[in-house]
Scaffold this motif. Structure first.
Motif, PDB file in Angstrom:
ATOM      1  N   UNK A   1       0.834  -1.209   0.000  1.00 50.68           N
ATOM      2  CA  UNK A   1       0.000   0.000   0.000  1.00 50.68           C
ATOM      3  C   UNK A   1       0.866   1.255   0.000  1.00 50.68           C
ATOM      4  N   UNK A   2       2.003   1.209   0.700  1.00 51.03           N
ATOM      5  CA  UNK A   2       2.796   2.424   0.873  1.00 51.03           C
ATOM      6  C   UNK A   2       4.162   2.383   0.190  1.00 51.03           C
ATOM      7  N   UNK A   3       4.494   1.276  -0.464  1.00 48.37           N
ATOM      8  CA  UNK A   3       5.772   1.171  -1.170  1.00 48.37           C
ATOM      9  C   UNK A   3       5.473   0.748  -2.603  1.00 48.37           C
ATOM     10  N   UNK A   4       6.094   1.422  -3.559  1.00 46.28           N
ATOM     11  CA  UNK A   4       5.869   1.086  -4.965  1.00 46.28           C
ATOM     12  C   UNK A   4       6.176  -0.381  -5.220  1.00 46.28           C
ATOM     13  N   UNK A   5       5.358  -1.036  -6.024  1.00 45.64           N
ATOM     14  CA  UNK A   5       5.508  -2.485  -6.205  1.00 45.64           C
ATOM     15  C   UNK A   5       6.717  -2.890  -7.036  1.00 45.64           C
ATOM     16  N   UNK A   6       7.509  -1.936  -7.535  1.00 46.19           N
ATOM     17  CA  UNK A   6       8.747  -2.336  -8.218  1.00 46.19           C
ATOM     18  C   UNK A   6       9.965  -2.221  -7.306  1.00 46.19           C
ATOM     19  N   UNK A   7       9.737  -1.873  -6.039  1.00 42.12           N
ATOM     20  CA  UNK A   7      10.811  -1.842  -5.047  1.00 42.12           C
ATOM     21  C   UNK A   7      11.046  -3.258  -4.535  1.00 42.12           C
ATOM     22  N   UNK A   8      12.247  -3.542  -4.078  1.00 41.49           N
ATOM     23  CA  UNK A   8      12.590  -4.904  -3.681  1.00 41.49           C
ATOM     24  C   UNK A   8      11.707  -5.412  -2.549  1.00 41.49           C
TER      25      UNK A   8
ATOM     26  N   UNK B   1      24.463   2.398   2.827  1.00 40.17           N
ATOM     27  CA  UNK B   1      25.295   3.452   2.256  1.00 40.17           C
ATOM     28  C   UNK B   1      25.983   3.053   0.974  1.00 40.17           C
ATOM     29  N   UNK B   2      25.733   1.829   0.501  1.00 43.91           N
ATOM     30  CA  UNK B   2      26.344   1.377  -0.741  1.00 43.91           C
ATOM     31  C   UNK B   2      25.360   1.427  -1.892  1.00 43.91           C
ATOM     32  N   UNK B   3      25.582   0.580  -2.884  1.00 51.00           N
ATOM     33  CA  UNK B   3      24.741   0.580  -4.072  1.00 51.00           C
ATOM     34  C   UNK B   3      23.437  -0.156  -3.897  1.00 51.00           C
ATOM     35  N   UNK B   4      23.267  -0.858  -2.768  1.00 48.82           N
ATOM     36  CA  UNK B   4      22.036  -1.610  -2.529  1.00 48.82           C
ATOM     37  C   UNK B   4      20.858  -0.671  -2.325  1.00 48.82           C
ATOM     38  N   UNK B   5      19.673  -1.136  -2.737  1.00 52.52           N
ATOM     39  CA  UNK B   5      18.481  -0.326  -2.510  1.00 52.52           C
ATOM     40  C   UNK B   5      18.209  -0.114  -1.026  1.00 52.52           C
ATOM     41  N   UNK B   6      18.820  -0.955  -0.169  1.00 52.36           N
ATOM     42  CA  UNK B   6      18.636  -0.778   1.270  1.00 52.36           C
ATOM     43  C   UNK B   6      19.101   0.600   1.738  1.00 52.36           C
TER      44      UNK B   6
ATOM     45  N   UNK C   1      18.001 -17.977  -1.676  1.00 54.22           N
ATOM     46  CA  UNK C   1      16.788 -17.160  -1.542  1.00 54.22           C
ATOM     47  C   UNK C   1      16.964 -15.855  -2.313  1.00 54.22           C
ATOM     48  N   UNK C   2      16.102 -15.633  -3.296  1.00 55.11           N
ATOM     49  CA  UNK C   2      16.217 -14.495  -4.211  1.00 55.11           C
ATOM     50  C   UNK C   2      14.996 -13.589  -4.088  1.00 55.11           C
ATOM     51  N   UNK C   3      15.161 -12.346  -3.644  1.00 58.08           N
ATOM     52  CA  UNK C   3      14.005 -11.452  -3.537  1.00 58.08           C
ATOM     53  C   UNK C   3      13.704 -10.737  -4.843  1.00 58.08           C
ATOM     54  N   UNK C   4      12.447 -10.506  -5.084  1.00 62.70           N
ATOM     55  CA  UNK C   4      12.040  -9.671  -6.221  1.00 62.70           C
ATOM     56  C   UNK C   4      12.678  -8.294  -6.065  1.00 62.70           C
ATOM     57  N   UNK C   5      13.154  -7.744  -7.179  1.00 62.61           N
ATOM     58  CA  UNK C   5      13.636  -6.365  -7.179  1.00 62.61           C
ATOM     59  C   UNK C   5      15.113  -6.212  -6.921  1.00 62.61           C
TER      60      UNK C   5
ATOM     61  N   UNK D   1       8.495 -13.094  -3.754  1.00 59.70           N
ATOM     62  CA  UNK D   1       7.874 -11.801  -4.029  1.00 59.70           C
ATOM     63  C   UNK D   1       6.447 -11.853  -3.508  1.00 59.70           C
ATOM     64  N   UNK D   2       5.735 -10.727  -3.471  1.00 63.78           N
ATOM     65  CA  UNK D   2       4.396 -10.710  -2.875  1.00 63.78           C
ATOM     66  C   UNK D   2       3.409 -11.674  -3.514  1.00 63.78           C
ATOM     67  N   UNK D   3       3.587 -11.971  -4.789  1.00 62.77           N
ATOM     68  CA  UNK D   3       2.610 -12.820  -5.485  1.00 62.77           C
ATOM     69  C   UNK D   3       3.089 -14.256  -5.650  1.00 62.77           C
ATOM     70  N   UNK D   4       4.285 -14.574  -5.150  1.00 68.97           N
ATOM     71  CA  UNK D   4       4.827 -15.924  -5.327  1.00 68.97           C
ATOM     72  C   UNK D   4       3.992 -16.939  -4.554  1.00 68.97           C
TER      73      UNK D   4
END
Length: 416
Positions: A55-62, A94-99, A354-358, A388-391
């Motif tokens: 609801x609050x995070x775009x669905x193309x985010x990891x 602080x690196x290249x990760x979306x985290x 284990x591989x996350x979407x995004x 992922x959310x739909x898996x």
């Protein structure tokens, strides 16, 4: 956007942290308490967590970002806490990760649902997004390191005891006992280093080794992947429990290896890019200090033949030589490949990644290296599992069961 966390807030505010490592975070909570921060690790579960995340995070985010932020929002809406007396604690790489962007995504989500008055604290080692009421001191970092090593030790011996215990629940009960014991020691500032750490390590391993067990041949499975998905049962749909319920023994690489890897990168950055000289020197000295605790942990485990001790970080790093360049740092980078190699050498040749979407880098360094790993160690039985959310849980479990069927054939052939 959210308000800063001030010094005055430390007295009566509770810091909420997302769940990822139950044993480690329970120990780390005591370290935070010693330094004046009352911290609670979230335990809310269920489908509403991901609903709030979507609801609050775009669905193309990891996927990990959706789960972490969804767990925060779900907890705030539950009514369990006074939202005017809480702050949210989140890691930032602080690196290249979306985290690196989770902090800003969380602040945006809080604004969208009317909680923009709640402070958000960034937990990082790079001085980013500072708050006047929160500071990581060198002493706090050193104590948090000790707590993490204790967490790795307990996790390792518990995972090699639980599948064989005669009286179900003995292992988990002993985990809780040692979390309480170490929490009490940390409150009185004991047990962090030196001979006290040695004695505690030995006693922990001795008590787990004394649990009545019946050791029968079991399929040994290792879990690797993106750091949140690898350790969080919320993220991986209780993967470890599923494997143990299906007659497996599970090994998950030590958490501290990820931090050794992060510190170690400064040396390579110096070599590749010709800067960060002082940072490179400091991090290597810090690593030498850290390796002393790692050695104590490994030596304690090796005292009992019933346990397989993890490889030291530098040995694990050697496993990756000539496979993936040490300059590959995104998506768990070369560490992920090294962990696969380590697990095979330790006897855990059946590996779930284990591989996350995004997270495209994680897919590349994991799936892209499976063939190379198999060429080095033909016994490797590796299956990547996407989350992922739909898996579909059923599809995930069916793929794992296929891998386990191959593993069982090999185990039966070995025992004939």
């Amino acid at each position: 956007m959210s308000q800063p966390f001030t010094k005055e807030m430390r007295k009566d505010y509770t810091l909420l942290a997302p769940d990822m490592l139950p044993i480690h975070f329970a120990l780390e909570r005591e370290i935070f308490a010693n330094h004046g921060y009352h911290t609670e690790v979230l335990d809310n579960r269920g489908p509403n967590v991901i609903r709030e995340g979507l609801r609050y995070v775009n669905n193309d985010i990891c996927y990990p970002a959706q789960l972490v932020i969804g767990q925060f929002i779900d907890a705030l809406k539950s009514g369990r806490w006074n939202t005017h007396k809480v702050a949210l604690l989140i890691t930032q790489t602080g690196g290249g990760c979306r985290a690196s962007n989770y902090l800003f995504l969380l602040k945006k989500a809080l604004t969208a649902c009317g909680y923009d008055y709640i402070p958000v604290i960034s937990l990082n080692f790079k001085g980013m997004d500072e708050n006047p009421g929160f500071k990581l001191t060198p002493l706090m970092v050193a104590q948090a390191y000790a707590a993490a090593v204790y967490g790795d030790l307990i996790m390792t011996v518990a995972n090699q005891t639980r599948p064989y215990e005669i009286h179900k629940g003995d292992t988990d009960a002993l985990i809780q006992r040692w979390v309480k014991i170490m929490g009490a020691k940390f409150k009185s500032n004991h047990g962090y280093f030196g001979k006290h750490m040695d004695a505690n390590f030995r006693q922990i391993v001795d008590e787990f080794a004394a649990i009545p067990v019946k050791r029968v041949p079991k399929i040994k499975v290792g879990i690797v992947g993106e750091i949140y998905m690898k350790y969080s049962d919320l993220g991986n749909n209780q993967l470890q429990k599923f494997l143990e319920d299906n007659g497996c023994e599970v090994m998950i690489p030590n958490v501290m290896n990820f931090f050794y890897y992060g510190f170690d990168n400064a040396k390579l950055d110096r070599k590749y890019y010709g800067h960060l000289f002082l940072q490179s020197i400091i991090t290597q000295r810090v690593l030498k200090f850290f390796y002393k605790g790692e050695k104590k942990m490994i030596d304690a485990i090796k005292r009992h033949d019933c346990y397989v001790a993890p490889a030291p970080y530098l040995k694990e790093k050697e496993y990756d030589r000539n496979l993936l360049d040490y300059g590959v740092k995104m998506g768990e980078g070369w560490l992920l490949t090294a962990e696969m190699m380590e697990l095979v050498h330790l006897g855990y040749s059946n590996i779930i990644c284990t591989q996350p979407f995004g997270c495209l880098p994680n897919h590349i360094v994991a799936k892209g290296m499976v063939h190379a790993v198999r060429e080095k160690v033909p016994d490797a039985n590796i299956v990547p599992i996407d989350y992922d959310p739909s898996a579909s849980h059923v599809n995930q479990e069916n793929r794992i069961k296929l891998m386990l069927a191959i593993a069982k054939e090999r185990l039966d052939a070995k025992n004939q």
